[in-house]
Write a protein that holds these residues in place. Sequence first.
Motif, mmCIF file in Angstrom:
data_model
loop_
_atom_site.group_PDB
_atom_site.id
_atom_site.type_symbol
_atom_site.label_atom_id
_atom_site.label_comp_id
_atom_site.label_asym_id
_atom_site.label_seq_id
_atom_site.Cartn_x
_atom_site.Cartn_y
_atom_site.Cartn_z
ATOM 1 N N ASP A 41 -22.695 36.525 -100.188
ATOM 2 C CA ASP A 41 -21.378 37.075 -100.499
ATOM 3 C C ASP A 41 -21.472 38.540 -100.922
ATOM 4 N N VAL A 42 -22.481 38.847 -101.717
ATOM 5 C CA VAL A 42 -22.687 40.228 -102.157
ATOM 6 C C VAL A 42 -22.961 41.120 -100.944
ATOM 7 N N TYR B 210 -18.097 42.930 -108.726
ATOM 8 C CA TYR B 210 -16.963 42.661 -109.590
ATOM 9 C C TYR B 210 -15.698 42.992 -108.800
ATOM 10 N N MET C 108 -24.588 41.861 -107.839
ATOM 11 C CA MET C 108 -23.352 41.301 -108.329
ATOM 12 C C MET C 108 -22.214 42.222 -107.931
ATOM 13 N N TYR D 271 -16.308 37.639 -110.330
ATOM 14 C CA TYR D 271 -17.682 38.103 -110.194
ATOM 15 C C TYR D 271 -18.319 37.336 -109.044
ATOM 16 N N VAL D 272 -18.831 38.076 -108.068
ATOM 17 C CA VAL D 272 -19.489 37.469 -106.916
ATOM 18 C C VAL D 272 -20.988 37.650 -107.116
ATOM 19 N N GLU D 273 -21.732 36.554 -107.093
ATOM 20 C CA GLU D 273 -23.153 36.627 -107.383
ATOM 21 C C GLU D 273 -24.049 36.086 -106.268
ATOM 22 N N LYS D 274 -23.510 35.264 -105.368
ATOM 23 C CA LYS D 274 -24.333 34.711 -104.296
ATOM 24 C C LYS D 274 -24.762 35.839 -103.357
ATOM 25 N N ARG D 275 -26.033 35.840 -103.006
ATOM 26 C CA ARG D 275 -26.597 36.933 -102.213
ATOM 27 C C ARG D 275 -25.814 37.196 -100.931
#
Length: 69
Positions: A18-19, A3, A1, A12-16
């Motif tokens: 994007d992370v 922030y 994740m 909050y970025v949670e997609k793999r």
Amino acid sequence: MVYVERFTSDLYVEKRFDVLLYGDMHAHLQARALSSDGIRQLIAEAIKAYVVGRNASGTMSPRSSAVAR
């Protein structure tokens, strides 16, 4: 994740994928960052440019005032 704190909102970025992009960008910025000595040299050069850019009356020349802003 990841922030991300922005001026008017947070994210909050949670997609793999994007992370991973944020991780790559962080690694790139870290690799390009100046060392402590490099920062000191950059600041010293900026101060010299500011002082040299001042004319005899104590005002900024047009060229140096654009840098100082």
